[in-house]
Every structure is written in structure tokens, then in C-alpha cells.
Motif scaffolding. Structure first.
Motif, PDB file in Angstrom:
ATOM      1  N   VAL A  33      -0.779  12.226 -11.366  1.00  0.00           N
ATOM      2  CA  VAL A  33      -0.723  13.686 -11.358  1.00  0.00           C
ATOM      3  C   VAL A  33       0.709  14.199 -11.504  1.00  0.00           C
ATOM      4  O   VAL A  33       0.928  15.404 -11.558  1.00  0.00           O
ATOM      5  N   GLY A  34       1.676  13.303 -11.543  1.00  0.00           N
ATOM      6  CA  GLY A  34       3.071  13.715 -11.652  1.00  0.00           C
ATOM      7  C   GLY A  34       3.996  12.530 -11.646  1.00  0.00           C
ATOM      8  O   GLY A  34       3.577  11.373 -11.692  1.00  0.00           O
ATOM      9  N   VAL A  35       5.276  12.811 -11.532  1.00  0.00           N
ATOM     10  CA  VAL A  35       6.285  11.766 -11.622  1.00  0.00           C
ATOM     11  C   VAL A  35       6.497  11.056 -10.288  1.00  0.00           C
ATOM     12  O   VAL A  35       7.060   9.966 -10.246  1.00  0.00           O
ATOM     13  N   ASN A  36       6.052  11.650  -9.193  1.00  0.00           N
ATOM     14  CA  ASN A  36       6.270  11.066  -7.862  1.00  0.00           C
ATOM     15  C   ASN A  36       5.239   9.973  -7.591  1.00  0.00           C
ATOM     16  O   ASN A  36       4.050  10.261  -7.436  1.00  0.00           O
ATOM     17  N   PRO A  37       5.652   8.691  -7.499  1.00  0.00           N
ATOM     18  CA  PRO A  37       4.686   7.608  -7.298  1.00  0.00           C
ATOM     19  C   PRO A  37       3.982   7.656  -5.943  1.00  0.00           C
ATOM     20  O   PRO A  37       2.854   7.183  -5.814  1.00  0.00           O
ATOM     21  N   LYS A  38       4.613   8.223  -4.936  1.00  0.00           N
ATOM     22  CA  LYS A  38       3.976   8.335  -3.623  1.00  0.00           C
ATOM     23  C   LYS A  38       2.777   9.278  -3.695  1.00  0.00           C
ATOM     24  O   LYS A  38       1.707   8.982  -3.152  1.00  0.00           O
ATOM     25  N   ILE A  39       2.935  10.405  -4.377  1.00  0.00           N
ATOM     26  CA  ILE A  39       1.832  11.351  -4.527  1.00  0.00           C
ATOM     27  C   ILE A  39       0.704  10.718  -5.333  1.00  0.00           C
ATOM     28  O   ILE A  39      -0.479  10.809  -4.973  1.00  0.00           O
ATOM     29  N   ASN A  40       1.050  10.052  -6.434  1.00  0.00           N
ATOM     30  CA  ASN A  40       0.032   9.381  -7.256  1.00  0.00           C
ATOM     31  C   ASN A  40      -0.753   8.365  -6.427  1.00  0.00           C
ATOM     32  O   ASN A  40      -1.972   8.222  -6.567  1.00  0.00           O
ATOM     33  N   ASN A  41      -0.040   7.665  -5.556  1.00  0.00           N
ATOM     34  CA  ASN A  41      -0.644   6.635  -4.716  1.00  0.00           C
ATOM     35  C   ASN A  41      -1.618   7.231  -3.697  1.00  0.00           C
ATOM     36  O   ASN A  41      -2.641   6.638  -3.367  1.00  0.00           O
TER      37      ASN A  41
END
Length: 459
Positions: free
Chosen positions: A125-133
Motif C-alpha cells: 500500500v506504500g513505500v513503508n515496509p512496516k505498514i505493508n507487513n
């Protein structure tokens, strides 16, 4: 003659400005020290810990994982042993071959009575891998209250009960505002069993001046100030905001921002924790509170270079989010503030810097050590304290050079990936190694490339 008089007035104004600023810093420092003593030295058990499961709000604990972080087993186990009757755990990895999975499965076998699930996948959903995770667990969580903890954080058994009490609890709980609390967070407290020099300096930074100012700012509560190591908030609140920080006109009546909202809306930020907190504060007009527990941040074998680049990263991110506060930052440090106050005192009161500066540094250090004792819950042994003081001195001396280098760049590295920080703290992926006077500090051999790869966001 007029020019001389003007120059004299300017010096007088600057001298008084340095003294007034110095007094403000000491007021904040002593406020942080006093608040730390009151909040962390006098903990009481929460009645929610022994309540019936049906009488307390449920909580979904979300833990993003990637690889073998320092102390990972104990960090994750601390969520399985929470003294709270109604919670579930989501352990999130992006790859089925992630090295964290064997530890996760061991804990699932050890605590079969705890409602815990492994989530293997990520949603772009974006560039931040924590959010995607976290996206899949965010959508599948049973409860409205979410507790997001980084993988390098360990918490005490009573932390969840205290946090829910702060979020939803009795009126006699010490809060920072009369407005509804939308987010409960915890002061990071660094500790390490691998005492590399960088690790010691990181401990000295997080456990003294950072904690002191963090607690003081949250006590005054004039604006959002949150570090996302351990945050508790409601999904129903997050689903109303988008990170624009524009106040919602009918927020009190349940209004929300148009367009994309919720956790996915924060995938464009690197410091998503700070932006979520700011969105709840500014868009909904709600407030935050600190729990009476700390987030024990396990620091691994950190070199001095690792420490420097960590500080550079977050200074560059903050510069694009809160420019004024970032520009003022070096003047809040002991070396710069003390030096300016010493010059002002010499000019106004004829106090020699040779008397002022030693007294200044001794008192500053004593306050910082008291804050550290409050957070740790014990007095540090003498030998450990001497080593800690040495790391504290190194931290104070490094503060301004690191800030000076960081303020003139916009590229950062996080979790092995490079990013270009843009307006409002948004980021885009970068490739290659940026150039700079401290480029030799980077670890490993990388190929320099000044191009940027486009950000692919799921529709």
C-alpha cells in the motif's frame, strides 16, 4: 557612536536571550525529571489485570517482524505473558522464509492457551515496509483497540492493562488532557547485553536527554510528540484520518477525511508512528497519554557508525515534518546551551565560564542520571554508571556534528533500503549510496547510483 550603541544593545539582547532560553531548558528538564519520578517510580497494579474477560475491552496486538532482531524470543514472549484477560496476537512476516518464523512457532507451541496467529504476507500500500507487513493483520484483527509493538521491544506483564486503563480507564488515572485519549504510548528505554560503544551511546541518548524531553513535552501536551516503539490506539479512530493533518470540521460528530484513510493511508511515510499520532491529534482534535510502563528497546551490537546513521536518519525525517523544532534542536543540547549561557552570564553577571560550565555539566548529568534511574526502576551500579557516564559524554559531544551533517541531506537508510525524504515526511525509494563527507561510515560495499525507482502502490 550610534553604531557602537546599536552593537551594545544587540549584545545585551543576545546575552539575555541566552539566559532566558537556558532557564526554559532547565524548566523543561526538571519537569521531565519530576514527571519521570512520579510516573515510573510509583507504579500500581491495574484492576483490569484481574478483571473478567467479558468486562474489559479486547485488544489486538500487532507485531511486525523481519529477521532475527536482538533478543527477539524474549521480546515476543513478553506479549504472550501479559496480565490481561482479553487479547489476541498477530505475528506478521512478509516472507515464508523469514528467520523469525522458527522463534514464532516455538512460542506458539509454548503458549497454546494464548490466541495468537502467524500472518505470512504483505500488502503493498506504500513505500513503508512496516505498514505493508501489518495490513493483513490490521484488517483481520477482531478488536477495535490495536497495540502495535516493534520487534525489538520487550514490555512488562502489566503494560497492556495499564495502557488500556489510560486509554479507557478511570478518571483518577493521571492524564495529560481533559479531551478523550486517542493514543497511549510508552517511553523507549534502551538496554543491551552487547556493550559495543555505539550501543552504549544509544543507551545514553535514549535513557537521559531524549526521555527527559519526551516526558516533559508530553506532560505540557502542547502538541503531538510520539515515538512508535509501542503504541495503543483505536482502529475506528484511525479509519477517520489520512495523515493530511487538516482538522475535520465535524470530527466531534464522527466525521472523517475524504478518500483513503486508515493504516494504508500512512504507507507513504517513513515515520508512520509519528504521523498517525499527529493525525489523531490534529485531524480529530484528540490527545495522547503516556502509560506508567516503558518500552524496553533491545539494542544490538551497534557500532558508532550505526549510531550516527540512526540519528542522521531521524533528523532528516523530522526536518521535513517539523522544521522549526529540528532547527532549534542543537540549542537544546547541553554543550550548545551551556556554552551560550556561559557567554551570556559572563557578559551580564561577570561569572567566569571556568566556574559556570563545570557546574552546568555536573548538574545536567545528575538530572539525566536521575531520569535514567526512574525509567530503569533501580539505581545503576557504580562500575556500570562510570561506563554510562563515558557514553553520555560521547553522546553530548557528537550531538552537534551529527545534526550539522544531517541537516544538509535528505537521503536516509532503513532496514537495508534507501529513501529520499520529501515534503511532510513522505518518502520514495532511492538506489545507490548518497555522497557526503561521512560516506566512509557506511558499512559494506554498495554501488553508487543517483537514480530513484518509482513507487508502486496497490490500487
Amino acid at each position: 557612536m550610534i553604531l557602537a550603541d546599536g552593537y551594545g544593545i544587540l549584545k545585551l539582547c543576545l546575552a539575555w536571550a541566552s539566559i532566558v532560553w537556558y532557564a526554559i531548558l532547565w524548566s523543561l528538564g526538571l519537569l521531565g525529571c519530576r514527571a519521570a519520578r512520579r510516573r515510573y517510580r510509583n507504579q500500581r497494579p491495574s484492576p483490569l489485570a484481574s478483571a473478567d474477560a467479558s468486562s474489559v475491552p479486547g485488544v489486538s496486538i500487532l507485531r511486525p517482524l523481519k529477521g532475527l532482531d536482538t533478543n527477539l524470543y524474549e521480546n515476543l514472549e513478553s506479549t504472550f505473558t501479559q496480565e490481561y484477560p482479553n487479547y489476541e496476537i498477530f505475528l506478521c512476516v512478509a516472507d515464508e522464509n523469514d528467520q523469525a518464523l522458527p522463534i514464532v512457532r516455538d512460542l506458539l507451541a509454548k503458549y497454546p492457551h494464548v490466541r495468537a496467529r502467524v500472518m505470512i504476507d504483505e500488502e503493498n500500500v506504500g513505500v513503508n515496509p512496516k505498514i505493508n507487513n501489518l495490513m493483513r493483520s490490521y484488517r483481520e484483527a477482531t478488536n477495535d483497540i490495536l497495540w502495535v509493538l516493534d520487534s525489538n521491544v520487550m514490555v512488562a506483564p502489566g503494560t497492556l492493562a495499564h495502557s488500556v486503563e489510560a486509554l479507557d480507564g478511570p478518571a483518577d488515572f493521571p492524564t495529560t488532557s481533559r479531551r478523550r485519549i486517542a493514543l497511549v504510548h510508552h517511553v523507549p528505554f534502551a538496554w543491551s547485553s552487547e556493550y559495543a560503544l555505539g550501543s552504549r551511546i544509544e543507551e545514553a541518548f535514549l535513557n537521559t536527554n531524549h526521555a527527559k524531553m519526551y516526558i516533559a513535552i508530553n506532560t505540557v501536551a502542547v502538541d503531538s510528540c510520539v515515538v512508535g516503539k509501542s503504541n495503543l490506539y483505536r482502529r475506528s479512530d484511525l479509519e477517520r484520518v489520512d495523515g493530511s493533518l487538516k482538522p475535520i470540521a465535524n470530527a466531534a460528530e464522527g466525521g472523517s477525511q475524504p478518500g483513503q484513510k486508515g493504516l494504508a493511508a500512512f504507507g507513504r511515510f517513513l515515520a508512520e508512528d509519528n504521523m498517525i499520532a499527529s493525525a489523531l491529534w490534529h485531524e480529530l482534535g484528540l490527545r495522547h497519554d503516556l502509560s506508567c510502563d516503558v518500552a524496553r528497546n533491545a539494542v544490538g551490537n551497534m557500532s558508532v557508525a550505526d549510531y550516527i546513521w540512526r540519528r542522521v536518519r531521524w533528523i532528516r525525517v523530522r526536518k521535513h515534518m517539523v522544521l522549526a523544532a529540528t532547527l532549534v534542536e542543537p540549542f537544546s543540547e547541553s554543550v550548545m546551551a551551556g556554552s551560550l549561557a556561559a557567554i551570556g552570564s559572563r557578559y551580564l553577571f561577570d561569572i567566569t565560564p571556568w566556574l559556570f560550565l563545570p557546574l552546568h555539566f555536573i548538574l545536567w548529568l545528575l538530572v539525566d542520571l536521575d531520569v535514567c534511574d526512574s525509567l530503569s526502576g533501580r539505581r545503576v551500579p557504580l562500575l556500570s554508571r562510570l561506563a554510562f557516564i563515558g557514553a553520555w559524554v560521547a553522546r553530548e559531544l557528537l550531538a552537534f556534528p551529527i545534526w550539522l551533517f544531517a541537516i544538509f541531506g535528505s537521503e536516509v537508510e532503513w532496514r537495508g533500503r534507501r529513501y529520499q525524504v520529501m515534503k511532510n515526511g513522505e518518502v520514495k525509494r532511492a538506489q545507490g549510496v548518497g555522497k557526503g563527507p561521512l560516506g566512509w561510515l557506511r558499512l559494506g560495499n554498495r554501488t553508487s547510483n543517483n537514480g530513484y525507482e518509482p513507487l508502486e502502490v496497490a490500487e
